[in-house]
Design a protein around this motif. Structure first.
Motif, mmCIF file in Angstrom:
data_model
loop_
_atom_site.group_PDB
_atom_site.id
_atom_site.type_symbol
_atom_site.label_atom_id
_atom_site.label_comp_id
_atom_site.label_asym_id
_atom_site.label_seq_id
_atom_site.Cartn_x
_atom_site.Cartn_y
_atom_site.Cartn_z
ATOM 1 N N UNK A 23 0.930 -1.118 -0.059
ATOM 2 C CA UNK A 23 -0.067 -0.052 -0.010
ATOM 3 C C UNK A 23 0.923 1.435 0.063
ATOM 4 N N UNK A 24 0.300 2.319 -0.821
ATOM 5 C CA UNK A 24 1.269 3.448 -0.687
ATOM 6 C C UNK A 24 0.836 4.532 0.505
ATOM 7 N N UNK A 25 1.752 4.972 1.511
ATOM 8 C CA UNK A 25 1.353 5.879 2.264
ATOM 9 C C UNK A 25 0.537 7.044 1.861
ATOM 10 N N UNK A 26 -0.404 7.607 2.638
ATOM 11 C CA UNK A 26 -1.058 8.863 2.077
ATOM 12 C C UNK A 26 -0.145 10.048 2.437
ATOM 13 N N UNK A 27 1.116 9.901 2.871
ATOM 14 C CA UNK A 27 2.094 11.090 2.700
ATOM 15 C C UNK A 27 2.612 11.318 1.395
ATOM 16 N N UNK A 28 2.704 10.179 0.676
ATOM 17 C CA UNK A 28 3.296 10.090 -0.591
ATOM 18 C C UNK A 28 2.118 10.732 -1.662
ATOM 19 N N UNK A 29 0.819 10.183 -1.565
ATOM 20 C CA UNK A 29 -0.300 10.816 -2.224
ATOM 21 C C UNK A 29 -0.496 12.252 -2.048
ATOM 22 N N UNK A 30 -0.468 12.800 -0.799
ATOM 23 C CA UNK A 30 -0.964 14.180 -0.622
ATOM 24 C C UNK A 30 -0.464 15.238 -1.390
ATOM 25 N N UNK A 31 1.044 15.096 -1.611
ATOM 26 C CA UNK A 31 1.456 16.392 -2.441
ATOM 27 C C UNK A 31 1.176 15.954 -3.977
ATOM 28 N N UNK A 32 0.918 14.907 -4.489
ATOM 29 C CA UNK A 32 0.520 14.672 -5.876
ATOM 30 C C UNK A 32 -0.819 15.149 -5.944
ATOM 31 N N UNK A 33 -1.821 15.124 -4.806
ATOM 32 C CA UNK A 33 -3.055 15.606 -4.858
ATOM 33 C C UNK A 33 -3.196 17.082 -5.184
ATOM 34 N N UNK A 34 -2.288 17.898 -4.454
ATOM 35 C CA UNK A 34 -2.182 19.002 -4.575
ATOM 36 C C UNK A 34 -1.782 19.636 -5.951
ATOM 37 N N UNK A 35 -0.710 18.992 -6.541
ATOM 38 C CA UNK A 35 -0.304 19.071 -8.049
ATOM 39 C C UNK A 35 -1.757 18.887 -8.806
ATOM 40 N N UNK A 36 -2.373 17.941 -8.638
ATOM 41 C CA UNK A 36 -3.442 17.611 -9.538
ATOM 42 C C UNK A 36 -4.455 18.867 -9.497
ATOM 43 N N UNK A 37 -4.870 19.229 -8.169
ATOM 44 C CA UNK A 37 -5.751 20.513 -8.076
ATOM 45 C C UNK A 37 -5.269 21.642 -8.943
ATOM 46 N N UNK A 38 -3.969 21.969 -8.700
ATOM 47 C CA UNK A 38 -3.227 22.910 -9.483
ATOM 48 C C UNK A 38 -3.515 22.767 -10.955
ATOM 49 N N UNK A 39 -3.359 21.611 -11.567
ATOM 50 C CA UNK A 39 -3.385 21.295 -12.748
ATOM 51 C C UNK A 39 -4.738 21.582 -13.330
ATOM 52 N N UNK A 40 -5.998 21.193 -12.494
ATOM 53 C CA UNK A 40 -7.031 21.359 -12.920
ATOM 54 C C UNK A 40 -7.569 22.837 -12.898
ATOM 55 N N UNK A 41 -6.812 23.628 -12.230
ATOM 56 C CA UNK A 41 -7.111 25.175 -12.030
ATOM 57 C C UNK A 41 -6.415 25.621 -13.564
ATOM 58 N N UNK A 42 -5.168 25.205 -13.959
ATOM 59 C CA UNK A 42 -4.688 25.826 -15.109
ATOM 60 C C UNK A 42 -5.548 25.335 -16.275
ATOM 61 N N UNK A 43 -5.825 24.288 -16.271
ATOM 62 C CA UNK A 43 -7.025 24.019 -17.566
ATOM 63 C C UNK A 43 -8.251 24.666 -17.250
ATOM 64 N N UNK A 44 -8.947 24.821 -16.228
ATOM 65 C CA UNK A 44 -10.233 25.703 -15.945
ATOM 66 C C UNK A 44 -9.649 26.987 -16.647
#
Length: 282
Positions: A23-44
């Motif tokens: 299993x992947x620790x959430x501490x590894x996923x959390x920064x990538x979630x922030x990056x994906x939110x920023x990517x959604x903002x750029x596309x928007x």
């Protein structure tokens, strides 16, 4: 021939191979979630620009830049840095700070210059991609001196996106943005693109703030609240001031970089002279 075309039937005795064993620790996923939110903002932001809603488009890019500065620090704080996160962050930066600002500017005024305006938009977007590629290569250099970590080579992509949108900030403050000022805007976009791919040293700020003097804590709190209040109450006035302040730090960063380079270049000579004062050349 019929034997060759028979469907493959796996051996039921053979153990099934799992794609993800741990299993992947959430501490590894959390920064990538922030990056994906920023990517959604750029596309928007691209969508909002082509709907004629420039103000929320600018806000989306600015918030994406803020999140870009947060995700890396969150990853280092949680010890969740990964190669996947670095590649995702680089791809998101190209969209958020290269493609999105170029298309927003093109929908704003560059389209009035016809093909030349599109060429300028392309140059800015490609310059951002080249700048990010160079950054990814240089960050893996094991021979880079420690003091150079305080500087970027060229203007970073988030700063380039924030500064290149200055004509739109001024437009919302009542400055004219008609065809008479189009050559100035085209030249300004090209200058920012060249700064990103140049070797001009600019402050990185990555090593700032690791240790803050106790006397500075309360003033920093007050200054942060004041800046936040200004950005919320007077967003475009604040963005113009921040952009002008950042552009003003570039020559200061160049002078500081050259001074540090001279100081560190003279260190080996001094050490050799202390080791053998009669024959420093040895």
């Amino acid at each position: 021939m019929s034997d060759i075309l028979q469907p493959f039937v796996p051996d039921p005795v053979e153990p099934r191979r799992r794609l993800f064993n741990k299993p992947v620790p959430f501490r590894v996923i959390a920064p990538n979630l922030i990056t994906l939110i920023a990517l959604c903002l750029g596309l928007t932001a691209i969508r909002l620009a082509y709907e004629g809603r420039l103000e929320p488009a600018i806000i989306a890019i600015v918030v994406a830049a803020v999140l870009d500065g947060v995700d890396g620090r969150v990853a280092r704080l949680l010890k969740g840095t990964s190669r996947f996160g670095a590649e995702l962050d680089s791809l998101a930066d190209f969209v958020n700070f290269g493609v999105a600002p170029a298309l927003v500017l093109y929908s704003f005024i560059l389209h009035d210059a016809k093909a030349f305006g599109w060429i300028v938009a392309l140059i800015f977007a490609i310059a951002t991609g080249l700048r990010l590629a160079r950054f990814n290569v240089m960050i893996e250099d094991p021979d880079r001196p420690e003091w150079r970590k305080d500087f970027f080579v060229g203007m970073p992509a988030p700063a380039g996106a924030g500064t290149v949108l200055l004509p739109i900030y001024l437009h919302f403050l009542g400055w004219p943005s008609d065809w008479m000022f189009l050559p100035v805007i085209l030249g300004y976009v090209l200058v920012i693109a060249l700064l990103m791919v140049s070797t001009v040293p600019t402050y990185s700020g990555k090593t700032w703030g690791k240790r803050i003097p106790r006397d500075w804590v309360l003033p920093i709190f007050v200054l942060t609240v004041a800046v936040f209040g200004l950005v919320v109450s007077f967003p475009f006035e604040a963005l113009v001031i921040i952009t002008a302040f950042y552009l003003g730090t570039i020559p200061l960063g160049v002078m500081h970089f050259r001074r540090l380079r001279r100081e560190h270049a003279s260190v080996p000579v001094v050490a050799q002279e202390k080791a053998d004062p009669e024959n420093p050349a040895l």
